[in-house]
Design an enzyme around this catalytic site. Structure first.
Site, PDB file in Angstrom:
ATOM      1  N   HIS A 317       0.857  -1.178   0.000  1.00 40.11           N
ATOM      2  CA  HIS A 317       0.000   0.000   0.000  1.00 40.11           C
ATOM      3  C   HIS A 317       0.894   1.229   0.000  1.00 40.11           C
ATOM      4  CE1 HIS A 317      -2.955   2.949   1.172  1.00 40.11           C
ATOM      5  NE2 HIS A 317      -3.908   2.061   1.024  1.00 40.11           N
ATOM      6  N   ARG A 337      -6.111  10.088  -0.496  1.00 36.44           N
ATOM      7  CA  ARG A 337      -5.769  10.461  -1.866  1.00 36.44           C
ATOM      8  C   ARG A 337      -7.017  10.592  -2.737  1.00 36.44           C
ATOM      9  NH1 ARG A 337      -2.821   6.142  -3.798  1.00 36.44           N
ATOM     10  NH2 ARG A 337      -3.225   5.072  -1.851  1.00 36.44           N
TER      11      ARG A 337
END
Lengths: 537, 223
Positions: A317, A337
């Site tokens: 990740h 994000r």
């Protein structure tokens, strides 16, 4: 190694908010050069078992090609429980499978290593994918998933996943799970809040705040505990599967950690829902995974003859905590994000489109660090996740919808609205696993698998939000298949006959018999299953 | 809490009878593992603060009363006394079948039928003090007992089901499970998203076919 924090923070401040910039390297070269799956010497070719000849990370290969901690004599006289369906694993997939099987009329025994609910599911933050938008379709979800996985996934499994999506959401709501609604929408007749997961062509990510997995797991745990027909055994990890004289999976040998003894379960069908392997710390990475994620299910299924696929593919990740050290590896959700937080290097520049697939973003961050544009603080290196600019652009977002992130920042001793977080990739997900068909059956009769332990669904890279959908869609499929299979022939002459063949295979390949697996807990848990048998932990 | 970030000395404290020495900025859970002690329970998410497994009783140096906390979220401090709290399931299960709740007119009555103890709350606020997440547990219990299901559900948004309030309640109300009941009930009875419903209709009517051979479902072939 990197650029000192003080200089980097000045560069960030001068440029904030940094302008978007295209990723300069072509994707295949970027992945080959910087993704940990491609690190030189990291892979080993499996020599024994159904997937002999396939590459596999060294840390996992050691466990897959290890011996069982059990001998025939260890199970002689052990107490034997009897059930229709044995579910191994008490996370999301295990609970869904148990609920489905019990509602189909099967007697279910659910055994779990820690407590029911202690799993990666509860830690999932970002959300769950389901194509419900008017501009979206099952076909787009299907194609996005295949493309993100570099077209290595099994199309039949992906089709099953995406077509189960909308009904999986309805099922979850019926179980009492909440979902975020679009701004101003009504609970009755409104629309769901949808975000865009990295690599998707439409906004498809449904969520509950940024603790979607917690919301899902607490509903499923209550449902499972209250469901008649399910018996749960906490602190009972599986150490070996049982077979009958026809090679059928016949249940499992569990280790009762509280009493220090082996308990046998004989079952008509067995569902492995043991999750992933982040706690093996492949390639030396920190992990966002739960304490129990030690590849137990892969080891057990493989020893029984089930082939694995894409076990050389892991998901790192992009945004794990890089500093402070005591929080290293902890996850900052992709929701940050998707909401617009930028990644910024020590020169104050953006270096990747933040919503590219995870393997691309992770490799891009590792490239910045490798080429000296990382931020160094107290010996930890990472890049900035620009939360202050996000808060400025969308006032209140940190406190309102990025709750877990804000909580994490506070524990790191920083104010996420004023100071960017330092992040770097963390080992997050096992993309491959046990090969299954759309009904969750493996090649071993009587053995089914669901959830992260399986392979074929995500190809070589998993999209955000497909893991939570997978555990509902395939948990339900596994539960239904197991309940049906358990009505068929019952196992006879139950034992450990498969271990003789396995040990012979190890000896033929010159592999050591001294190494025992599954390991149950990571090495730093100060627990060794082999000497610990017969002793309460 | 003492400011320990400036300490250079090792931190010495006692955890379940073991004298432990650890560095600064180390969580109680990390200190336990670092001391070589076996960790096979009281552990889950390792610091994210969502699983509620690592419940501990903590008494800080110079304090008379002990308090409850999560070991992954609490840093070791000099002179602390800590012990793990074993897993304690609700002593009396408050059983219900959510799927049988089909009449929403009577749903609120079910709160009292399933959790009859809720109206006996003594307002001792033991649950509030036990909660490591700072949830207003007692207020939720009172709202639920008054039938205000949505308001009660909202208060339990951040609950991680550590069950510390369950252990603290002298009336056996099982607040964590009551909170979960009202949250599940309100979701299952009132959440009806139109976009989801429309898509389910399309699927049932065969208007969402999947074509495995579509160009987008296969890698691009180089020209």
């Amino acid at each position: 190694m990197g650029i000192p924090y003080a200089r980097a923070i000045d560069a960030w401040r001068a440029a904030a908010p940094a302008a978007p910039q295209a990723c300069a390297l072509a994707v295949p070269e970027l992945l080959r050069g910087f993704h940990p799956d491609h690190r030189p010497g990291g892979m080993r070719v499996l020599r024994a078992g159904a997937s002999a000849g396939s590459p596999c990370p060294a840390e996992l290969a050691d466990l897959l090609q290890a011996d069982s901690p059990l001998e025939d004599v260890d199970i002689a006289g052990a107490p034997m429980l009897e059930t229709d369906v044995l579910v191994i694993g008490g996370g999301g997939a295990g609970c869904v499978a148990a609920l489905t099987a019990a509602r189909a009329g099967a007697r279910v025994l659910l055994a779990t290593k820690l407590r029911i609910g202690d799993s990666n599911t509860v830690m999932a933050e970002g959300g769950i994918q389901a194509a419900v938008g008017a501009e979206d379709s099952l076909q787009r979800h299907f194609e996005d998933t295949l493309r993100a996985g570099h077209f290595a996934a099994d199309k039949a499994l992906v089709a099953a996943l995406v077509s189960d999506g909308p009904d999986a959401i309805r099922w979850l709501i019926q179980e009492g799970m909440s979902f975020d609604l679009a701004e101003g929408a009504q609970r009755m007749g409104g629309t769901l809040l949808r975000k865009t997961p990295g690599g998707a062509s439409a906004a498809r990510l449904l969520s509950y705040r940024d603790f979607t997995g917690l919301e899902l797991m607490r509903a499923l745990r209550e449902a499972t505990l209250l469901q008649p027909g399910i018996v749960t055994l906490d602190r009972h990890p599986a150490v070996e599967l049982l077979t009958d004289d026809r090679g059928r999976c016949a249940g499992a040998a569990l280790q009762d950690l509280g009493r220090g003894r082996t308990v046998l379960v004989r079952s008509g069908a067995t569902v492995l829902a043991t999750g992933g392997s982040g706690r093996l710390h492949v390639a030396g990475f920190p992990t966002s995974n739960h304490y129990g994620a030690t590849a137990d299910g892969l080891v057990l299924a493989y020893r029984l003859g089930a082939p694995l696929r894409e076990v050389d593919s892991f998901q790192y990740h992009p945004t794990g905590i890089a500093w402070p050290r005591h929080l290293e590896g902890a996850l900052v959700s992709e929701a940050a994000r998707s909401s617009g937080a930028a990644l910024v290097n020590a020169l104050g520049h953006r270096f990747v489109e933040e919503l590219r697939p995870r393997d691309v973003v992770a490799a891009a961050i590792l490239r910045e660090i490798a080429e000296g544009r990382g931020v160094e603080r107290d010996g930890c290196t990472g890049v900035f996740l620009d939360t202050p600019s996000l808060e400025q652009a969308t006032p209140g977002i940190l406190g309102r919808s990025l709750v877990t992130l804000t909580h994490l920042a506070r524990r790191a001793g920083i104010d996420a609205a004023a100071e960017p977080l330092l992040v770097r990739p963390t080992l997050h997900y096992q993309n491959g696993g046990v090969a299954i068909d759309p009904a969750c059956r493996t090649v071993v009769p009587g053995l089914l698998c669901a959830g992260e332990v399986t392979g074929g669904l995500h190809g070589r890279n998993r999209m955000m939000g497909n893991a939570l959908l997978e555990l509902v869609a395939f948990g339900r499929r596994a539960g239904a298949s197991a309940a049906a299979d358990a009505r068929g022939e019952r196992p006879r002459n139950v034992g450990l006959t498969h271990l003789a063949d396995w040990r012979r295979a190890l000896i033929v390949q010159g592999l050591p018999l001294g190494r025992k697996a599954p390991v149950i807990f990571p090495a730093y848990g100060n627990f060794d299953i082999a000497p610990a048998r017969g002793r309460a932990a | 809490m003492a400011d320990i970030s400036t300490l250079a000395e090792p931190v010495r404290f006692v955890f379940d009878g073991h004298a432990i020495e650890t560095g600064v900025r180390t969580s109680l859970l990390q200190a336990w593992v670092g001391a070589g002690l076996p960790l096979t329970e009281n552990v889950g998410c390792m610091g994210q603060g969502v699983c509620g497994a690592c419940r501990v009783l903590v008494r800080r140096a110079g304090e008379r009363l002990a308090c409850t906390a999560l070991a992954c979220e609490t840093l070791a401090e000099p002179g602390m006394q800590v012990s793990f709290l074993d897993h304690f399931p609700a002593s009396r299960p408050h059983a219900y079948d959510l799927r049988a709740l089909t009449d929403s007119w009577t749903a609120i009555d079910r709160i009292d039928a399933v959790f009859p103890e809720a109206k006996n709350c003594r307002h001792c606020s033991g649950c509030d003090r036990a909660c490591p997440k700072g949830i207003e547990v007692q207020r939720m219990v009172n709202l639920a007992a008054a039938g205000q299901a949505l308001a009660a559900a909202d208060l339990f948004d951040h609950c991680v089901m550590c069950n510390l309030c369950v252990a603290a309640c002298p009336e056996h109300i099982d607040p964590a499970h009551l909170g979960q009941f009202v949250r599940r009930m309100t979701a299952s009875l009132t959440l009806r998203p139109s976009d989801l419903i429309m898509r389910l209709h399309e699927i049932e009517e065969g208007r969402q076919p999947i074509d495995p051979d579509a160009p987008g479902a296969n890698p691009l072939v180089a020209p």
